[in-house]
Write a protein that holds these residues in place. Structure first.
Motif, mmCIF file in Angstrom:
data_model
loop_
_atom_site.group_PDB
_atom_site.id
_atom_site.type_symbol
_atom_site.label_atom_id
_atom_site.label_comp_id
_atom_site.label_asym_id
_atom_site.label_seq_id
_atom_site.Cartn_x
_atom_site.Cartn_y
_atom_site.Cartn_z
ATOM 1 N N LEU A 43 -1.950 -8.199 -0.122
ATOM 2 C CA LEU A 43 -2.664 -8.630 -1.281
ATOM 3 C C LEU A 43 -4.049 -8.203 -1.323
ATOM 4 N N LEU A 44 -4.420 -7.683 -2.389
ATOM 5 C CA LEU A 44 -5.897 -7.280 -2.723
ATOM 6 C C LEU A 44 -6.510 -7.945 -3.699
ATOM 7 N N ASN A 45 -7.799 -8.503 -3.517
ATOM 8 C CA ASN A 45 -8.650 -9.118 -4.332
ATOM 9 C C ASN A 45 -9.561 -7.994 -4.742
ATOM 10 N N GLN A 46 -9.431 -7.704 -6.189
ATOM 11 C CA GLN A 46 -10.279 -6.827 -6.915
ATOM 12 C C GLN A 46 -11.260 -7.269 -7.832
ATOM 13 N N ARG A 47 -12.404 -6.560 -8.118
ATOM 14 C CA ARG A 47 -13.586 -7.217 -9.038
ATOM 15 C C ARG A 47 -14.054 -5.854 -9.757
ATOM 16 N N GLN A 48 -14.076 -6.200 -10.942
ATOM 17 C CA GLN A 48 -15.006 -5.118 -11.901
ATOM 18 C C GLN A 48 -16.409 -5.034 -11.352
ATOM 19 N N VAL A 49 -16.985 -3.924 -11.395
ATOM 20 C CA VAL A 49 -18.271 -3.798 -10.754
ATOM 21 C C VAL A 49 -19.206 -4.623 -11.332
ATOM 22 N N ASP A 50 -19.292 -5.082 -12.525
ATOM 23 C CA ASP A 50 -20.339 -5.915 -12.972
ATOM 24 C C ASP A 50 -19.940 -7.557 -12.649
ATOM 25 N N GLY A 51 -18.736 -7.592 -12.026
ATOM 26 C CA GLY A 51 -18.405 -8.897 -11.407
ATOM 27 C C GLY A 51 -17.649 -9.958 -12.422
ATOM 28 N N THR A 62 -7.369 6.062 15.141
ATOM 29 C CA THR A 62 -6.542 6.993 14.788
ATOM 30 C C THR A 62 -6.007 6.528 13.800
ATOM 31 N N GLY A 63 -5.390 7.816 12.738
ATOM 32 C CA GLY A 63 -4.452 7.472 11.711
ATOM 33 C C GLY A 63 -5.256 6.804 10.341
ATOM 34 N N VAL A 64 -6.225 6.802 10.198
ATOM 35 C CA VAL A 64 -6.926 6.366 8.805
ATOM 36 C C VAL A 64 -6.462 7.101 7.623
ATOM 37 N N ARG A 65 -6.177 6.098 6.416
ATOM 38 C CA ARG A 65 -5.769 6.678 5.415
ATOM 39 C C ARG A 65 -6.078 5.602 4.549
ATOM 40 N N SER A 66 -5.807 5.941 3.129
ATOM 41 C CA SER A 66 -6.135 4.948 1.876
ATOM 42 C C SER A 66 -4.581 4.360 1.668
ATOM 43 N N VAL A 67 -4.615 3.070 1.599
ATOM 44 C CA VAL A 67 -3.221 2.500 1.147
ATOM 45 C C VAL A 67 -2.931 2.963 -0.361
ATOM 46 N N LEU A 68 -3.715 2.849 -1.303
ATOM 47 C CA LEU A 68 -3.660 3.475 -2.841
ATOM 48 C C LEU A 68 -3.984 5.036 -2.896
ATOM 49 N N GLU A 69 -3.458 5.622 -1.950
ATOM 50 C CA GLU A 69 -3.908 7.041 -2.145
ATOM 51 C C GLU A 69 -2.581 7.743 -3.193
ATOM 52 N N THR A 70 -1.561 7.166 -3.113
ATOM 53 C CA THR A 70 -0.423 7.599 -4.364
ATOM 54 C C THR A 70 -0.583 6.823 -5.554
ATOM 55 N N GLU A 71 -1.576 6.111 -5.696
ATOM 56 C CA GLU A 71 -1.777 5.307 -7.191
ATOM 57 C C GLU A 71 -3.143 5.152 -7.399
ATOM 58 N N HIS A 72 -3.806 6.035 -7.773
ATOM 59 C CA HIS A 72 -5.412 6.133 -7.806
ATOM 60 C C HIS A 72 -5.639 4.912 -9.109
ATOM 61 N N LYS A 73 -4.737 4.766 -9.999
ATOM 62 C CA LYS A 73 -5.169 3.818 -11.022
ATOM 63 C C LYS A 73 -5.836 2.596 -10.750
ATOM 64 N N TRP A 74 -5.404 2.166 -9.362
ATOM 65 C CA TRP A 74 -5.790 1.080 -8.993
ATOM 66 C C TRP A 74 -7.116 0.925 -8.396
ATOM 67 N N MET A 75 -7.835 2.219 -8.167
ATOM 68 C CA MET A 75 -9.093 2.155 -7.545
ATOM 69 C C MET A 75 -10.325 2.174 -8.500
ATOM 70 N N ASN A 76 -10.152 1.451 -9.705
ATOM 71 C CA ASN A 76 -11.337 1.223 -10.809
ATOM 72 C C ASN A 76 -11.838 0.246 -10.233
ATOM 73 N N TYR A 77 -11.410 -0.954 -9.456
ATOM 74 C CA TYR A 77 -12.377 -2.112 -9.215
ATOM 75 C C TYR A 77 -12.520 -2.072 -7.725
ATOM 76 N N THR A 78 -13.817 -2.648 -7.456
ATOM 77 C CA THR A 78 -14.304 -2.701 -5.955
ATOM 78 C C THR A 78 -13.375 -3.591 -5.294
ATOM 79 N N LEU A 79 -13.266 -3.957 -4.311
ATOM 80 C CA LEU A 79 -12.373 -4.554 -3.079
ATOM 81 C C LEU A 79 -13.098 -5.731 -2.521
ATOM 82 N N ASP A 80 -12.728 -6.879 -2.916
ATOM 83 C CA ASP A 80 -13.273 -8.228 -2.432
ATOM 84 C C ASP A 80 -12.643 -8.753 -1.122
#
Length: 335
Positions: free
Chosen positions: A293-301, A262-280
């Motif tokens: 701490l989130l490791n993020q990577r551009q789509v092209d890697g 239950t209770g599923v939600r996005s941690v970054l739901e209030t700051e969508h600007k950080w959702m432009n990278y994939t999550l590793d």
């Protein structure tokens, strides 16, 4: 001759020299904490990756073992809650003296004879500065150290000579006090696809990534019985220190869910600007469970970054850009 193609989901730029590493932009520090980082790079004729322990007072490179080789998309290492041990899948080339590479061309090797590999469960003692090796397998997957620091969970597959790569796939528990390794009962069929393990704080369950339709599944595994339960679609689960949330990746989103589904939600739901990278992998909780701490990577890697997210507010800040991948965070007094 052939070209080794490097597809590293966690590939990152070559770091600066270890001197002054704690002050480099490649990594960062947290007060009274130890952070585990991994650096991946190419040496003449081979892939390589290294682990670093970083505190505000300095850094330490986990020493290499003779004959170890880097791994494509290397399994995720783990650090114990007290920071006294690091667990990692170690891969060795058994006939390294016979396999020749061209030092002038970093991506070419002559694979005649064909390399012969084996993998072990490696445990490094920070205090003793020594490695212990357990098992003799074809492949060892990502690891997770139990909250009490006494057990390590990992997946293994195949026999020692890799003549049956996909056979004998099991989810194992290593008892660090006795050195005994035992499979989780009843979990053999389920563990064929399971990776990226994370313990519940009470040590009774494991969360893991399991392949499936879409973006995979988040499954919970009863350590005593091997019973599994799917709670969400996604990958790379990470159990919170208090046990009330499990964070996981769903493309560009870091999601959280209660263990009961239950209770599923996005941690970054209030700051969508950080959702432009994939999550590793991995997703790393602070020891108190108030930040991620989130490791993020551009789509092209080709571009990576690490951000810190306040769990209560969703506000995020950037820790490093084009830096190292953070693997663990534990509290250490005196730093």
């Amino acid at each position: 001759m052939f070209r080794i193609r490097v597809f590293w989901a966690l590939s990152i730029a070559v770091a600066s020299a270890c001197a002054g590493f704690g002050q480099s932009r490649d990594v960062f520090t947290e007060p009274q904490s130890m952070l585990l980082f991994r650096k991946a790079y190419i040496e003449p004729g081979r892939l390589n990756d290294e682990l670093y322990l970083v505190t505000p007072s300095g850094s330490f490179t986990v020493p290499e073992l003779h004959g170890r080789v880097g791994q494509n998309a290397s399994p995720i290492p783990a650090i114990s809650p007290s920071g006294d041990r690091v667990a990692w899948s170690l891969k060795f080339m058994l006939n390294a003296d016979s396999v020749k590479c061209d030092p002038s061309n970093k991506r070419w090797c002559d694979l005649k004879p064909k390399p012969i590999y084996k993998s072990v469960m490696g445990v490094y003692s920070v205090r003793d500065k020594t490695w212990q090796q357990y098992g003799d397998f074809c492949k060892v997957g990502s690891t997770a150290i139990s909250p009490d620091g006494k057990r390590i969970a990992f997946t293994k597959s195949g026999n020692a000579l890799c003549t049956d790569v996909f056979g004998d796939k099991e989810l194992m528990i290593l008892d660090l006090e006795t050195g005994q390794m035992t499979p989780i009962p009843g979990a053999r069929s389920a563990t064929f696809w399971i990776d990226q393990l994370s313990w519940s704080p009470d040590g009774k369950f494991l969360a893991g990534s399991a392949s499936g339709p879409g973006y995979g599944r988040i499954v919970l595994i009863d350590v005593a019985t091997g019973t599994t339960k799917t709670i969400a679609e996604g990958s790379n689960p990470s159990w919170s220190p208090k046990g009330d949330w499990i964070a996981y990746a769903l493309t560009v989103q870091c999601m959280v869910i209660h263990p009961d589904g239950t209770g599923v939600r996005s941690v970054l739901e209030t700051e969508h600007k950080w959702m432009n990278y994939t999550l590793d992998a991995p997703i790393v909780w602070s020891p108190e469970g108030d930040r991620l701490l989130l490791n993020q990577r551009q789509v092209d890697g080709t571009h990576t970054r690490v951000i810190t997210v306040d769990f209560a507010t969703g506000h995020a800040i950037m820790n490093s850009k084009d830096g190292q991948v953070v693997m663990g965070w534990v509290r250490k007094s005196g730093d």
